[in-house]
Design an enzyme around this catalytic site. Structure first.
Site, PDB file in Angstrom:
ATOM      1  N   CYS A 163       0.829  -1.201   0.000  1.00  0.00           N
ATOM      2  CA  CYS A 163       0.000   0.000   0.000  1.00  0.00           C
ATOM      3  C   CYS A 163       0.865   1.253   0.000  1.00  0.00           C
ATOM      4  O   CYS A 163       0.503   2.270  -0.605  1.00  0.00           O
ATOM      5  CB  CYS A 163      -0.940  -0.013   1.191  1.00  0.00           C
ATOM      6  SG  CYS A 163      -0.104  -0.242   2.785  1.00  0.00           S
ATOM      7  N   HIS A 219      -1.532   1.038   7.421  1.00  0.00           N
ATOM      8  CA  HIS A 219      -1.939   1.071   6.018  1.00  0.00           C
ATOM      9  C   HIS A 219      -1.722   2.477   5.476  1.00  0.00           C
ATOM     10  O   HIS A 219      -1.999   3.471   6.154  1.00  0.00           O
ATOM     11  CB  HIS A 219      -3.410   0.669   5.892  1.00  0.00           C
ATOM     12  CG  HIS A 219      -3.940   0.723   4.497  1.00  0.00           C
ATOM     13  ND1 HIS A 219      -3.437  -0.042   3.485  1.00  0.00           N
ATOM     14  CD2 HIS A 219      -4.937   1.480   3.947  1.00  0.00           C
ATOM     15  CE1 HIS A 219      -4.097   0.211   2.362  1.00  0.00           C
ATOM     16  NE2 HIS A 219      -5.015   1.143   2.630  1.00  0.00           N
TER      17      HIS A 219
END
Length: 963
Positions: A72, A401
């Site tokens: 990510c 994330h």
């Protein structure tokens, strides 16, 4: 192969020249409100943007990137670079040279160029980054290891610079991202100054000052802390070689030149010196949407390097009077730095709402002030920047994330690029990335988890340089060709997948009973199915006058070629030949191979009863199979007729019943008047027939004797309706059965309570209206016999000649004595042979000889074992004893004994020729046998208790006693 590992450190590491880890020195003394300007909600603040187009269509055509596992952080960086028009255009202009750049799989710019082309030109779906990470030298392990996005950005730029050498793009990274900073040191009271020029690609800003609990609540404060000079005095004086002594001095940084793309990294990851663990700082750090950096570049207000940091900042300048010719200080008093101007308390929310829940009009910060960036250019100078990318980290110091809030520099809208998902967001959502606002209800805004800005990207407001996003024509031709080929392949695969998903297989039963298979799209019309089914059956159809074949129909190479092979017919759900109206048992008429379309029709097929049902109407032929609820592996019936012949009528209220033909003679009885099982009338296999619930019993009789579809299977073709007797079962009780005869021709079936799926029993009599026809009904007798008679298995392991096994039928209305007689006759036993029946096995439950009915004793497929010996009656038991002595365990006492005339008699398998008939045992003789086996003393004890002690025979004593 280049190894793109973020453990490397590229250009820009020398930005932080202080010795403090992740902190730097200096504390904020003031917040120059004029330094930072922007807006998060006004039209004026977001109205400036370079005009242009995305090149691939509307902003909704932005493509996301697939996450390989933990990539990510890579996706957010790549999406930010893609949304930078100048970087994407320069990358498109680079030309791949295999001789110089190596193989395509290992060339990072080539793979990055291809990826950006797919993101711009691909029609649907997220783009994969596997080819790009492979060029990095990554494997599966690296794809599942999350790295720092700032270090990845630096290393990626290093690799691009290496590849771009000796090309027009050799200075691409420097032209866009490189700035210059001066590291200076100037003594106080002596004319000495040291400067060193430093280049940087990004600037790391503190969230919390080193050694302090004070938090930087805005980018302006962090810039002040980063650029504020450090005073070297006292024990920390600077030794000046030119002066030959230690002097007070100031040391700091100054921006000499800012890059076109200004990247600011917020140091949210720090070390907790109490626990010595990494922590994430989730404190609020406000960032403006337009950043005025003019106050931070160059020497301002004639004060030189020791002048004020910002426009309203406190000057860390010397207060002593001028120096003499020798450079000595003209005053010995120590000068203190001015008091810092306190930061106004603008965060007055008191914890009532989280920062991401606040509406923009509720709290106003300096970052919310509406400005005109073009007016700032005219009034302040060239260093005005527009925010266009916010890289957000959600999680803690242990992991999390990454995703990006990116502003389209085409239409001014903000989008959330979260891996494969791209959606439009509001400015308030971007504003929520500031972080947790301070609250009086908590001592710190920090928490172990948070979603806030980690990296900010600003583009310089320069109308002459700001360009449009690249168009589709600017994508390199070889990339366009590759993407075009991939899109064609994708569309081809999607079309094949669509056809596969929409394709259904229909099984057709022809007019001759043959089975055929037709494949077509579920959205095809019923008319097309009829034409294909007729072609599969070998018929060529001609459309009506002025008509044409249905769309999508192609004449087969061989008519009737879709007839199922033996293997295909075995794999298909095979229904038996039709036996109802229009069934397949009737011989097919001789028909021409070319038929009119109106001479062919399709009928529903009942898979439960496997008979054809109502036909489809002509009005339904224009409807799709999906609308008509067709599904794969569905069965239908193909009906054909001769030209100009009418279609057979179909029942108006159809329902299916099972007709059972009864034939044979009445049951026979033995000498005792007991019905012999297995004799009597027989029930044929049920034939499903479609009737109408409004038909009368007389109409049913006429249909059964005249319609070939029913008369042939039931063998009623030559029978008069008056001779057909129909019976239904009304009660299925365990002890008695009730039958009803349909003996009134004018009563419809629904009045007789005939329901769908019910079985009707048909027999031929002289006249169904006569009372004797019902009194001696073979149908009632056959059903009764089938209800009470069950099949059992007989096993005799001691039969002469070896083990014998027989299958027979018994009647549950028999008594146990009748069952024993039936078994003796079936197994050919002599009248004087005694035996008993054991259920399931030789050691199972013994059926004792009684006069009760066996309906509670036997059941279908019961195994009955014959055991030779005395037959057990009510009150008799079989006991098995074990005797323990010092020599071991003696198993025995298996044989049944009975005292007869004062002598113990033994039967070990039936009567012997010439021997007297044995008596049945009692419990006392069993105990006597046990005591005599134990010795005289035990016998005397038995005699003393009133039992007569008896001596066993020698052969009985040898086997361990009697039973």
């Amino acid at each position: 192969m280049p190894d793109l590992g973020v453990a490397d450190v590229g250009v820009g590491d020398n930005v932080d020249l202080t010795s403090a880890p992740e902190g730097g020195v200096g504390s904020v003394s003031s917040t120059p409100s004029s330094v930072v300007a922007g807006s998060s909600g006004s039209k004026d603040s977001s109205s400036y943007s370079a005009s242009g187009s995305h090149g691939g269509g509307a902003p909704s055509s932005f493509r996301g990137l697939s996450n390989q596992g933990a990539t990510c952080y890579l996706n957010s960086l790549l999406q930010s670079l893609y949304m930078t028009p100048e970087f994407r255009a320069a990358l498109y202009s680079w030309q791949y040279d295999e001789a110089k750049d190596g193989g395509r799989d290992e060339c990072i710019p080539y793979q990055l160029q291809s990826l950006f082309g797919r993101m711009q030109l691909s029609a649907t779906g997220a783009c994969g980054t596997e080819a790009l990470t492979k060029s990095f030298g990554w494997g599966n392990a690296e794809a599942f290891q999350q790295q720092d996005v700032q270090e990845l950005c630096r290393v990626l730029f290093d690799r691009l610079e290496e590849t771009f050498k000796d090309t027009p793009n050799a200075t691409l990274v420097n032209d866009l991202y490189q700035g210059k900073m001066v590291d200076y040191l100037k003594t106080i009271g002596f004319a000495y100054e040291s400067k060193r020029m430093t280049e940087f690609l990004d600037v790391s800003l503190q969230v919390k000052a080193f050694g302090s609990e004070e938090t930087m609540h805005s980018v302006a404060q962090s810039l002040e802390s980063f650029l504020r000079p450090e005073r070297l005095d006292g024990d920390n004086q600077y030794f000046c070689e030119a002066a030959g002594r230690k002097l007070d001095a100031i040391k700091g940084f100054r921006f000499e030149k800012l890059p076109y793309i200004l990247t600011l990294q917020l140091k949210r990851f720090d070390l907790d010196y109490q626990t010595f663990q990494r922590v994430k700082l989730n404190d609020q750090v406000r960032f403006p949407f337009f950043l005025n950096m003019n106050s931070y570049v160059g020497e301002r207000d004639g004060l030189g390097d020791a002048g004020p940091v910002g426009r309203d900042g406190a000057a860390a300048e010397e207060r002593e009077e001028g120096a003499d010719e020798e450079g000595t200080s003209q005053g010995d008093e120590e000068v203190e730095e001015e008091e810092a101007i306190p930061l106004p308390d603008l965060v007055d929310v008191y914890g009532r709402k989280a920062a991401d829940q606040l509406k923009e009009e509720e709290v106003q910060y300096p970052e919310d002030v509406a400005v005109d960036p073009l007016q700032l250019l005219r009034d302040e100078g060239e260093w005005v920047y527009e925010l266009y990318a916010v890289l957000v980290h959600s999680g803690s110091a242990l992991g999390g994330h990454y995703y990006a809030y990116i502003k389209s520099l085409d239409n001014g809208k903000w989008y959330n690029f979260n891996d494969s998902s791209v959606r439009e967001i509001s400015v308030a959502t971007v504003r929520a990335a500031w972080g947790n606002a301070p609250s009086p209800y908590q001592t710190s805004a920090n928490s172990t988890f948070g979603a806030n800005a980690y990296m900010l990207m600003y583009r310089k407001v320069d109308p002459a340089r700001n360009r449009k996003p690249p168009t589709a024509e600017e994508v390199p031709p070889h990339v366009r060709d590759i993407i075009r080929a991939e899109e064609e392949e994708r569309r081809r695969q999607e079309e094949e997948e669509r056809k596969r998903l929409n394709s259904i297989t229909i099984y057709v039963i022809g007019h001759d009973g043959m089975e055929h298979r037709v494949q077509l799209d579920r959205y095809s019309t019923l008319r097309l199915l009829k034409w294909k089914a007729a072609a599969a059956a070998g018929f060529r159809l001609t459309p009506a006058a002025g008509g044409s074949p249905p769309s999508g129909f192609e004449e087969p190479e061989a008519w009737g070629s879709n007839h199922l092979s033996a293997a295909a017919a075995a794999a298909a759900p095979p229904p038996p030949p039709a036996a109802s109206a229009g069934g397949a048992d009737a011989p097919p008429p001789a028909l021409p191979k070319t038929l009119r379309e109106e001479d062919v029709r399709l009928r529903n097929w009942s898979t439960a009863h496997r008979v054809p049902m109502e036909p489809f109407q002509p009005s339904e032929e224009v409807k799709s199979l999906w609308y008509l609820r067709f599904h794969t592996s569905m069965w239908i019936k193909l009906d054909v007729k001769a030209p100009d012949a009418p279609w057979p009528s179909f029942p108006t209220r159809p329902f299916i019943v099972n007709l059972v033909r009864v034939s044979g003679e009445a049951s026979r009885q033995d000498a005792d008047g007991v019905i012999i099982a297995g004799t009597g009338p027989k029930l044929a296999k049920a034939v499903p027939v479609v009737l109408s619930s409004d038909w009368t019993a007389g109409e049913v009789r006429r249909f059964l004797t005249t319609d070939p579809s029913a008369a042939r299977p039931l063998d009623l073709s030559d029978v008069e309706p008056q001779s057909v007797q129909i019976m239904r079962v009304c009660n299925y009780g365990p002890t008695d059965l009730k039958f009803e005869f349909l003996d009134k021709d004018d009563v419809p079936l629904d009045k007789w309570s005939v329901y769908p799926g019910q079985s009707l029993y048909v027999e031929v009599v002289e006249d169904f209206t006569l009372p004797i026809a019902q009194a001696k009904s073979l149908a009632a007798e056959a059903y009764t016999n089938s209800f009470y008679q069950v099949a059992v298995h007989l096993v005799d392991e001691e039969a002469i000649g070896g083990k014998r096994q027989e299958n027979t039928v018994v009647d549950k209305r028999w008594s146990v004595r009748e069952l024993y007689r039936h078994v003796a006759r079936t197994m050919d036993l002599t009248p004087d042979c005694e035996f008993r029946l054991s259920k399931a096995s030789r050691t199972g439950t013994v059926i004792k000889l009684t006069d009760t009915r066996i309906e509670t004793v036997v059941y279908p497929n019961l195994w009955l074992h014959l055991i030779r010996g005395a037959t057990m009656q009510e009150g008799d038991y079989v006991l098995c004893f074990s005797q323990y002595n010092p020599e071991g365990l003696v198993i025995g006492l298996h044989h049944t004994t009975r005292a007869r005339g004062g002598v113990a008699a033994t039967n070990a398998g039936g009567s012997q020729p010439g021997a007297a008939a044995p008596e049945y045992p009692t419990e006392r003789t069993v105990l006597q046998a046990l005591r005599m086996r134990q010795g005289p003393e035990a016998g005397n004890e038995a005699a003393g208790s009133g039992a007569a002690a008896k001596q066993t025979r020698p052969e009985e004593e040898e086997r361990g006693g009697g039973e």
